[in-house]
Design a protein around this motif. Structure first.
Motif, PDB file in Angstrom:
ATOM      1  N   SER A 122       0.824  -1.211   0.000  1.00 44.31           N
ATOM      2  CA  SER A 122       0.000   0.000   0.000  1.00 44.31           C
ATOM      3  C   SER A 122       0.854   1.255   0.000  1.00 44.31           C
ATOM      4  O   SER A 122       0.514   2.258  -0.641  1.00 44.31           O
ATOM      5  CB  SER A 122      -0.937   0.001   1.208  1.00 44.31           C
ATOM      6  OG  SER A 122      -0.222  -0.087   2.419  1.00 44.31           O
ATOM      7  N   ALA A 131      -2.922  -7.702   0.798  1.00 43.18           N
ATOM      8  CA  ALA A 131      -4.379  -7.675   0.917  1.00 43.18           C
ATOM      9  C   ALA A 131      -4.889  -8.812   1.789  1.00 43.18           C
ATOM     10  O   ALA A 131      -5.786  -8.617   2.628  1.00 43.18           O
ATOM     11  CB  ALA A 131      -5.015  -7.739  -0.469  1.00 43.18           C
ATOM     12  N   THR A 143      -4.060  -8.010   5.526  1.00 45.05           N
ATOM     13  CA  THR A 143      -4.940  -7.037   6.181  1.00 45.05           C
ATOM     14  C   THR A 143      -6.358  -7.579   6.328  1.00 45.05           C
ATOM     15  O   THR A 143      -7.058  -7.239   7.288  1.00 45.05           O
ATOM     16  CB  THR A 143      -4.953  -5.706   5.414  1.00 45.05           C
ATOM     17  OG1 THR A 143      -5.271  -5.933   4.033  1.00 45.05           O
ATOM     18  CG2 THR A 143      -3.606  -5.011   5.515  1.00 45.05           C
ATOM     19  N   HIS A 198       1.728   2.372   7.090  1.00 40.53           N
ATOM     20  CA  HIS A 198       0.679   1.521   6.541  1.00 40.53           C
ATOM     21  C   HIS A 198      -0.646   2.024   7.066  1.00 40.53           C
ATOM     22  O   HIS A 198      -0.764   2.406   8.237  1.00 40.53           O
ATOM     23  CB  HIS A 198       0.892   0.064   6.953  1.00 40.53           C
ATOM     24  CG  HIS A 198       0.072  -0.912   6.173  1.00 40.53           C
ATOM     25  ND1 HIS A 198      -1.297  -1.013   6.305  1.00 40.53           N
ATOM     26  CD2 HIS A 198       0.417  -1.847   5.239  1.00 40.53           C
ATOM     27  CE1 HIS A 198      -1.759  -1.954   5.487  1.00 40.53           C
ATOM     28  NE2 HIS A 198      -0.735  -2.470   4.838  1.00 40.53           N
ATOM     29  N   TRP A 199      -1.676   1.985   6.222  1.00 40.98           N
ATOM     30  CA  TRP A 199      -2.985   2.499   6.605  1.00 40.98           C
ATOM     31  C   TRP A 199      -3.607   1.730   7.759  1.00 40.98           C
ATOM     32  O   TRP A 199      -4.465   2.259   8.483  1.00 40.98           O
ATOM     33  CB  TRP A 199      -3.938   2.492   5.416  1.00 40.98           C
ATOM     34  CG  TRP A 199      -4.184   1.135   4.814  1.00 40.98           C
ATOM     35  CD1 TRP A 199      -3.541   0.581   3.747  1.00 40.98           C
ATOM     36  CD2 TRP A 199      -5.137   0.155   5.260  1.00 40.98           C
ATOM     37  NE1 TRP A 199      -4.025  -0.685   3.497  1.00 40.98           N
ATOM     38  CE2 TRP A 199      -4.997  -0.964   4.399  1.00 40.98           C
ATOM     39  CE3 TRP A 199      -6.083   0.112   6.288  1.00 40.98           C
ATOM     40  CZ2 TRP A 199      -5.778  -2.115   4.551  1.00 40.98           C
ATOM     41  CZ3 TRP A 199      -6.857  -1.037   6.437  1.00 40.98           C
ATOM     42  CH2 TRP A 199      -6.698  -2.122   5.576  1.00 40.98           C
ATOM     43  N   ARG A 204      -6.345   2.753  10.966  1.00 38.26           N
ATOM     44  CA  ARG A 204      -7.682   2.177  11.070  1.00 38.26           C
ATOM     45  C   ARG A 204      -7.870   1.341  12.332  1.00 38.26           C
ATOM     46  O   ARG A 204      -8.975   1.307  12.899  1.00 38.26           O
ATOM     47  CB  ARG A 204      -7.963   1.329   9.831  1.00 38.26           C
ATOM     48  CG  ARG A 204      -9.341   0.683   9.820  1.00 38.26           C
ATOM     49  CD  ARG A 204      -9.735   0.271   8.426  1.00 38.26           C
ATOM     50  NE  ARG A 204      -9.907   1.424   7.539  1.00 38.26           N
ATOM     51  CZ  ARG A 204     -10.263   1.333   6.271  1.00 38.26           C
ATOM     52  NH1 ARG A 204     -10.494   0.150   5.728  1.00 38.26           N
ATOM     53  NH2 ARG A 204     -10.384   2.406   5.519  1.00 38.26           N
ATOM     54  N   LEU A 214      -4.869   6.138   2.867  1.00 34.00           N
ATOM     55  CA  LEU A 214      -6.246   6.084   3.348  1.00 34.00           C
ATOM     56  C   LEU A 214      -7.232   6.352   2.220  1.00 34.00           C
ATOM     57  O   LEU A 214      -8.298   5.725   2.139  1.00 34.00           O
ATOM     58  CB  LEU A 214      -6.449   7.094   4.474  1.00 34.00           C
ATOM     59  CG  LEU A 214      -5.947   6.659   5.858  1.00 34.00           C
ATOM     60  CD1 LEU A 214      -6.091   7.797   6.864  1.00 34.00           C
ATOM     61  CD2 LEU A 214      -6.691   5.420   6.341  1.00 34.00           C
ATOM     62  N   ASN A 219      -6.815   5.492  -0.776  1.00 31.39           N
ATOM     63  CA  ASN A 219      -6.822   4.283  -1.596  1.00 31.39           C
ATOM     64  C   ASN A 219      -7.654   3.160  -0.996  1.00 31.39           C
ATOM     65  O   ASN A 219      -7.950   2.173  -1.686  1.00 31.39           O
ATOM     66  CB  ASN A 219      -5.398   3.796  -1.832  1.00 31.39           C
ATOM     67  CG  ASN A 219      -4.603   4.708  -2.740  1.00 31.39           C
ATOM     68  OD1 ASN A 219      -5.170   5.548  -3.438  1.00 31.39           O
ATOM     69  ND2 ASN A 219      -3.285   4.564  -2.730  1.00 31.39           N
ATOM     70  N   GLN A 220      -8.001   3.271   0.288  1.00 32.35           N
ATOM     71  CA  GLN A 220      -8.786   2.220   0.940  1.00 32.35           C
ATOM     72  C   GLN A 220     -10.285   2.406   0.756  1.00 32.35           C
ATOM     73  O   GLN A 220     -11.063   1.521   1.113  1.00 32.35           O
ATOM     74  CB  GLN A 220      -8.450   2.165   2.433  1.00 32.35           C
ATOM     75  CG  GLN A 220      -7.026   1.746   2.723  1.00 32.35           C
ATOM     76  CD  GLN A 220      -6.618   0.489   1.978  1.00 32.35           C
ATOM     77  OE1 GLN A 220      -7.262  -0.542   2.080  1.00 32.35           O
ATOM     78  NE2 GLN A 220      -5.536   0.580   1.204  1.00 32.35           N
ATOM     79  N   GLU A 221     -10.689   3.534   0.201  1.00 35.58           N
ATOM     80  CA  GLU A 221     -12.114   3.754  -0.038  1.00 35.58           C
ATOM     81  C   GLU A 221     -12.612   2.820  -1.133  1.00 35.58           C
ATOM     82  O   GLU A 221     -11.923   2.573  -2.124  1.00 35.58           O
ATOM     83  CB  GLU A 221     -12.364   5.209  -0.448  1.00 35.58           C
ATOM     84  CG  GLU A 221     -11.986   6.228   0.621  1.00 35.58           C
ATOM     85  CD  GLU A 221     -12.794   6.096   1.882  1.00 35.58           C
ATOM     86  OE1 GLU A 221     -13.992   5.714   1.772  1.00 35.58           O
ATOM     87  OE2 GLU A 221     -12.258   6.342   2.976  1.00 35.58           O
ATOM     88  N   ASP A 222     -13.788   2.274  -0.939  1.00 34.44           N
ATOM     89  CA  ASP A 222     -14.362   1.339  -1.909  1.00 34.44           C
ATOM     90  C   ASP A 222     -14.449   1.982  -3.290  1.00 34.44           C
ATOM     91  O   ASP A 222     -14.972   3.093  -3.442  1.00 34.44           O
ATOM     92  CB  ASP A 222     -15.758   0.894  -1.466  1.00 34.44           C
ATOM     93  CG  ASP A 222     -15.723  -0.012  -0.251  1.00 34.44           C
ATOM     94  OD1 ASP A 222     -14.662  -0.594   0.014  1.00 34.44           O
ATOM     95  OD2 ASP A 222     -16.764  -0.128   0.420  1.00 34.44           O
TER      96      ASP A 222
END
Length: 290
Positions: A45, A178, A181, A202-203, A207, A260, A262-265
């Motif tokens: 990520s 992936a 996580t 790392h995100w 979270r 962060l 990039n983690q959005e759907d």
């Protein structure tokens, strides 16, 4: 290259991106002759974030950019053979030290682009284990396994050394960033113990409430840095691209913003990178003027 898993060409940025940069339509027409910069990266990520950001910046300067996702070993090999022009993903002095030693004669280390990294084994904050040395006594709580990432990663090689040094009875399970996580998120949702290979930035640290296990034998080493490395001859072939890559440097907090996003759907890492570049022109101008 047989190891290539993704290869897509990013076209020149839209005039909307250029509008806030001082580049005119005429200079863009001239910039189309700048050529193509080939960037290789690993599907971490952090490296997805940094590689897409520097790609967007290079586009802003008029270059076409080609991104190729590879394993760590193939990434350094591509750099040494000239199939890739640059990477912004070399974790040093420990994680990628072996790769750098092998390709050093054909590459140039431009130095640090991000300071303040860390590697290690990570568990949820609620876990009643604080040290790697205590994992054997609690192996059942972790289902007898450590959840890892892609098998070619330097972090996995270090973790294999950790397993040997501490004589751990837990199996190191390979996978991807992936899958790691996902296993972490599932365990936390069910308030279960889990131990994973982790790194900062790392995100997941933004979270979840997590902690690194203490490493009394110091196998993972101290804090690392992420370096920009280019193929030999890039400075002569593409001096402007070389100068931008040489000037590229940001903070874990800035990288975390992009990770962060990039983690959005449904989000697209490149579109997110372009948005970040547009919103941080003061930082970008320092790289462009480097």
């Amino acid at each position: 290259m047989k190891t290539r898993t993704l290869n897509h060409r990013i076209r020149l940025a839209s005039l909307a991106l250029v509008a806030g940069t001082g580049l005119t339509a005429g200079s863009m027409a001239h910039a189309q002759d700048q050529g193509t910069v080939n960037l290789a990266y690993v599907e971490w990520s952090s490296e997805v974030a940094s590689t897409n950001v520097i790609a967007a910046v290079l586009e802003q300067a008029g270059f076409e950019v080609e991104l190729t996702s590879l394993s760590a070993a193939a990434m350094f090999q591509a750099l040494s053979t000239g199939d890739a022009d640059a990477i912004v993903a070399a974790w040093l002095p420990t994680t990628h030290a072996d790769y750098m030693e092998r390709v050093g004669d054909n590459t140039e280390d431009l130095g640090v682009n991000l300071d303040g990294t860390k590697l290690g084994l990570v568990v949820p904050e609620y876990t009643n284990v604080d040290s790697i040395a205590d994992l054997n006594d609690n192996a059942d709580s972790f289902n007898g396994e450590i959840i890892g990432i892609d098998p070619g990663a330097g972090l996995m090689a270090l973790t294999e050394e950790v397993v040997d040094t501490y004589d751990l009875g837990l199996n190191l399970r390979s996978g991807s960033g992936a899958t790691m996580t996902a296993a972490l998120a599932s365990a936390i949702q069910n308030e279960e113990d889990v131990v994973v290979t982790g790194w900062t930035p790392h995100w997941m640290f933004a979270r979840f409430d997590l902690k690194y296990l203490e490493d009394p034998e110091n196998v993972y080493g101290g804090a690392e840095q992420i370096h920009t490395v280019v193929r030999s001859g890039l400075e002569e072939d593409m001096p402007e691209a070389y100068a931008i890559l040489d000037a590229f440097e940001w903070t874990p907090e800035q990288m975390g913003e992009v990770m962060l996003m990039n983690q959005e759907d449904g989000s697209d890492p490149y579109e997110n990178a372009k948005q970040w570049v547009e919103e941080n022109q003061d930082v970008v101008e320092q790289w462009l003027n480097g």
